[in-house]
Enzyme design. Sequence first.
Site, PDB file in Angstrom:
ATOM      1  N   ASP A  36     -56.059  22.985   3.494  1.00  0.00           N
ATOM      2  CA  ASP A  36     -55.531  21.962   2.634  1.00  0.00           C
ATOM      3  C   ASP A  36     -55.559  22.503   1.376  1.00  0.00           C
ATOM      4  OD1 ASP A  36     -53.589  19.348   2.191  1.00  0.00           O
ATOM      5  OD2 ASP A  36     -54.383  20.041   0.604  1.00  0.00           O
TER       6      ASP A  36
ATOM      7  N   ARG B 163     -44.794  17.507   1.370  1.00  0.00           N
ATOM      8  CA  ARG B 163     -44.609  17.830   2.461  1.00  0.00           C
ATOM      9  C   ARG B 163     -45.048  16.014   3.394  1.00  0.00           C
ATOM     10  NH1 ARG B 163     -46.363  22.901   6.316  1.00  0.00           N
ATOM     11  NH2 ARG B 163     -48.447  21.750   5.826  1.00  0.00           N
TER      12      ARG B 163
ATOM     13  N   THR C  97     -41.953  15.364   9.130  1.00  0.00           N
ATOM     14  CA  THR C  97     -40.557  17.010   9.681  1.00  0.00           C
ATOM     15  C   THR C  97     -41.233  17.578   8.736  1.00  0.00           C
ATOM     16  OG1 THR C  97     -39.466  15.571   7.223  1.00  0.00           O
ATOM     17  CG2 THR C  97     -39.273  14.867   9.150  1.00  0.00           C
TER      18      THR C  97
ATOM     19  N   ASP D 176     -56.876  19.580  -1.360  1.00  0.00           N
ATOM     20  CA  ASP D 176     -57.909  19.284  -1.042  1.00  0.00           C
ATOM     21  C   ASP D 176     -59.247  20.206  -1.052  1.00  0.00           C
ATOM     22  OD1 ASP D 176     -57.123  16.820   0.040  1.00  0.00           O
ATOM     23  OD2 ASP D 176     -56.632  17.505   2.349  1.00  0.00           O
TER      24      ASP D 176
HETATM   25  N1  URA Z   1     -50.534  24.119   2.771  1.00  0.00           N
HETATM   26  C1  URA Z   1     -51.720  24.385   2.398  1.00  0.00           C
HETATM   27  O1  URA Z   1     -52.327  23.967   1.715  1.00  0.00           O
HETATM   28  N2  URA Z   1     -52.965  25.149   3.460  1.00  0.00           N
HETATM   29  C2  URA Z   1     -52.139  25.317   4.928  1.00  0.00           C
HETATM   30  O2  URA Z   1     -52.721  26.110   5.260  1.00  0.00           O
HETATM   31  C3  URA Z   1     -50.355  25.041   4.575  1.00  0.00           C
HETATM   32  C4  URA Z   1     -50.099  24.063   3.747  1.00  0.00           C
END
Ligand code: URA
Length: 210
Positions: A201, A105, A109, A204
């Site tokens: 995330d 991502r 943007t 992560d």
């Molecule tokens: N991707 C993720 O890993 N966590 C989110 O909350 C949104 C997108």
Amino acid sequence: MHENLTVVDHPLVLHKLTLMRDKHTPSAVFRQLLREISLLLGYEVLRDLPVTTQVIETPLAEMEAPILKGKKLVLASILRAGNGLLDGMLDLVPSARVGHIGLYRDPETLAAVEYYLKLPDDIAERRVVAVDPMLATGNSVSAAIDRLKQNGANDIRFMCLLAAPEGIEALTAAHPDVRIFTAAIDSHLNDHGYIVPGLGDAGDRMYGTK
Ligand code: URA
């Protein structure tokens, strides 16, 4: 609720998801839980796989026994967090072919940027299950499904762990033919495109990169 959306709210899924959401849960446990949930989600995603029969002999008798019909599956992992769901799905269907779609991502943007694509040749003849734990804006999942369709896929399902209402809207608008399976629908996205309350995330959390 959209007609092509299934929420798999089995008590075992809900329990495991709560453990995953907890920020104190370590990466190793998080990965293990994701793998376990993926088995439970996969059970629903694959509930209507076509079967045929085959004559076999048990130790006691001959019987006509059910068996999966025809060409089977492609599992398409949206990197990198998709690999957590992929592992469980491969436990369930070890003979599935696997595709990888690398997207990240753009932090400004939130648009999906592709950096890797490797798919099986005969994807048009197989059911495809695309996997990514988080359906947030829907940008990367929509882009991944665009790539799958451009490469011939015509029977696609999407399996995730958590979905935001915004992502469900975006994905069903872009790909109304794709059935979506999730364990839960959360409240909303924050300004950075994270699902709230969510679990942070997913990549992560899986790999301890933050
Ligand atoms: N991707 C993720 O890993 N966590 C989110 O909350 C949104 C997108």
